[in-house]
Design a protein around this motif. Sequence first.
Motif, mmCIF file in Angstrom:
data_model
loop_
_atom_site.group_PDB
_atom_site.id
_atom_site.type_symbol
_atom_site.label_atom_id
_atom_site.label_comp_id
_atom_site.label_asym_id
_atom_site.label_seq_id
_atom_site.Cartn_x
_atom_site.Cartn_y
_atom_site.Cartn_z
ATOM 1 N N TYR A 167 -17.360 11.432 -24.917
ATOM 2 C CA TYR A 167 -16.486 11.748 -23.709
ATOM 3 C C TYR A 167 -16.003 13.016 -23.528
ATOM 4 C CZ TYR A 167 -16.452 6.654 -23.020
ATOM 5 O OH TYR A 167 -16.815 5.119 -22.955
ATOM 6 N N ILE B 68 -17.358 10.046 -29.610
ATOM 7 C CA ILE B 68 -16.871 8.752 -29.996
ATOM 8 C C ILE B 68 -17.805 8.224 -31.052
ATOM 9 C CG2 ILE B 68 -16.138 6.577 -29.012
ATOM 10 C CD1 ILE B 68 -14.412 8.956 -28.016
ATOM 11 N N PRO C 184 -10.836 -1.446 -35.744
ATOM 12 C CA PRO C 184 -9.575 -1.286 -35.060
ATOM 13 C C PRO C 184 -9.633 -0.727 -33.723
ATOM 14 C CG PRO C 184 -9.964 0.402 -36.542
ATOM 15 C CD PRO C 184 -11.259 -0.401 -36.970
ATOM 16 N N SER C 185 -8.650 -0.804 -33.079
ATOM 17 C CA SER C 185 -8.539 -0.505 -31.504
ATOM 18 C C SER C 185 -8.845 0.911 -31.475
ATOM 19 C CB SER C 185 -7.083 -0.514 -31.013
ATOM 20 O OG SER C 185 -7.127 -0.502 -29.849
ATOM 21 N N GLY C 186 -10.025 1.364 -30.593
ATOM 22 C CA GLY C 186 -10.138 2.740 -30.494
ATOM 23 C C GLY C 186 -11.242 3.280 -31.235
ATOM 24 N N CYS C 187 -12.022 2.434 -31.990
ATOM 25 C CA CYS C 187 -12.971 2.806 -33.143
ATOM 26 C C CYS C 187 -14.166 3.163 -32.424
ATOM 27 C CB CYS C 187 -13.248 1.864 -34.182
ATOM 28 S SG CYS C 187 -14.024 0.350 -33.827
ATOM 29 N N GLY C 188 -14.544 2.854 -30.976
ATOM 30 C CA GLY C 188 -15.591 2.742 -30.265
ATOM 31 C C GLY C 188 -16.492 1.551 -29.871
ATOM 32 N N LYS C 189 -16.101 0.391 -30.228
ATOM 33 C CA LYS C 189 -16.591 -0.864 -30.085
ATOM 34 C C LYS C 189 -17.021 -0.971 -28.822
ATOM 35 C CE LYS C 189 -13.361 -3.421 -31.486
ATOM 36 N NZ LYS C 189 -12.501 -2.272 -31.393
ATOM 37 N N SER C 190 -16.366 -0.936 -27.884
ATOM 38 C CA SER C 190 -16.546 -1.162 -26.403
ATOM 39 C C SER C 190 -17.641 0.059 -25.640
ATOM 40 C CB SER C 190 -15.437 -1.395 -25.435
ATOM 41 O OG SER C 190 -14.641 -2.074 -25.881
ATOM 42 N N THR C 191 -17.297 1.163 -26.360
ATOM 43 C CA THR C 191 -18.306 2.318 -25.869
ATOM 44 C C THR C 191 -19.770 1.995 -26.342
ATOM 45 O OG1 THR C 191 -16.407 3.816 -26.321
ATOM 46 C CG2 THR C 191 -18.671 4.767 -26.400
ATOM 47 N N GLN D 36 -14.592 -6.690 -21.462
ATOM 48 C CA GLN D 36 -13.529 -6.716 -21.984
ATOM 49 C C GLN D 36 -12.247 -7.317 -20.991
ATOM 50 O OE1 GLN D 36 -12.032 -3.469 -24.589
ATOM 51 N NE2 GLN D 36 -10.503 -4.783 -25.285
ATOM 52 N N GLU E 273 -14.835 -8.797 -26.664
ATOM 53 C CA GLU E 273 -13.826 -9.618 -26.634
ATOM 54 C C GLU E 273 -13.478 -10.681 -25.837
ATOM 55 O OE1 GLU E 273 -10.666 -7.821 -28.502
ATOM 56 O OE2 GLU E 273 -11.458 -5.844 -28.792
ATOM 57 N N HIS F 258 -11.427 -7.417 -32.568
ATOM 58 C CA HIS F 258 -10.964 -6.732 -33.542
ATOM 59 C C HIS F 258 -10.148 -7.827 -34.272
ATOM 60 C CE1 HIS F 258 -8.175 -5.920 -30.209
ATOM 61 N NE2 HIS F 258 -7.528 -6.945 -30.756
#
Length: 363
Positions: free
Chosen positions: A13, A18, A37-44, A82, A159, A192
């Motif tokens: 980004y 990411i 964890p939150s923000g680690c790039g899963k959704s990306t 999500q 999620e 997560h």
Amino acid sequence: MGIVNISKLDISYESTKIVKQLDLVIDDGEFLVLLGPSGCGKSTLLNAIGGLIDTSGGSIHFDGKDVTWADPKDRGIGMVFQSYALYPTMSVEKNMSFGLRIAGVDKATIDKKVAWAAKLLQLEPLLKRKPSALSGGQRQRVAIGRALVRDADIYLFDEPLSNLDAKLRAELRLEIKKLHKTLKSTMIYVTHDQIEALTLADRIAVMKDGIIQQLDTPHNVYNKPQNLFVATFLGSPAMNCIKGHLSVHADKVLFKSADLNIDVSGYPFVEQPVDGAAVTLGVRPEHLIAELNEDASENVIQGVVELVEPMGSDTLVWTKFTEQHTLSHRVTSEDQLSVGDSFKVKVEATKCSIFDTQLTQRL
Ligand SMILES: Nc1ncnc2c1ncn2[C@@H]1O[C@H](COP(=O)(O)OP(=O)(O)OP(=O)(O)O)[C@@H](O)[C@H]1O
Ligand SMILES: [Mg+2]
């Protein structure tokens, strides 16, 4: 078929990377969970597989076909986002069939598919209702249904159970597992929630900062974590991590930490253990077993109970074994322990994990 082959994938980004040089091959029909964890790039990563965002390097192939730049609608995927948004003015039935209607599928086929998905997800009595007249769990099932009617080889779930209470989560988790058994499609599932990951996955990819830390079966990820991050991310309550060093003798290998000595000769070291090596011993609370035999001494440590936390089915106890070592261990809920009690546990050396303290890698 639904083989996914991701190679050297980069996603940024603006100037922030990411996802970094990510390699991942997912088998046809596999249930793969992306956990981190939150923000680690899963959704990306999931959005890139679905074609919703551009990648900045590397490639994605489905069944050998390069889809790195293919349009989402040409990828043959079903996706649950999500933030699943249902169309508020449409009924459950219309919400589920929307994609098929847009694609110009004939009415008889649409009706058949919606009926099938509604039966599978127990939504039949609700088909005429609007989303506002549904509970959160029912809405989430409609979002899953909308993805399933697509008849895809690959389903992506981001999620899908995140907004539900614990009971409903457990129920829908079971439904998703059954669904996978029925459909036999490839499923890539982001969460997560480690319980979701451990119960659903054929394999789990544990992510941190856009990099896969370990890709393995739920059993191995939990019992043979490849580094300290994976070891401490999975498991609740967390693994006890004790810093110390190895003391290698002709007939045995000891782990030493202040006045704690644990015989780790039975530990399956991958490489020859080095005398004096700085290591971290990881012991899960369930692997510190209450020792009732008064005469037992090998790897038995004694301490004083500092804190007792009843957790329903069992009890978590924090015991101070030495000045520097207060460790958590589980006892059955029948064991009536109180603060100040003296207590002995046996350290199960073969079930421990040993890590190079500096490199954080499993030894
Ligand atoms: N559109 C965007 N522009 C800039 N940064 C973004 C954008 N979307 C996500 N990010 C950043 O990318 C990183 C990864 O986000 P991502 O949504 O993939 O995390 P995640 O692992 O799915 O987390 P969560 O479990 O909270 O959903 C985060 O640091 C996030 O702030
Ligand atoms: Mg996310």
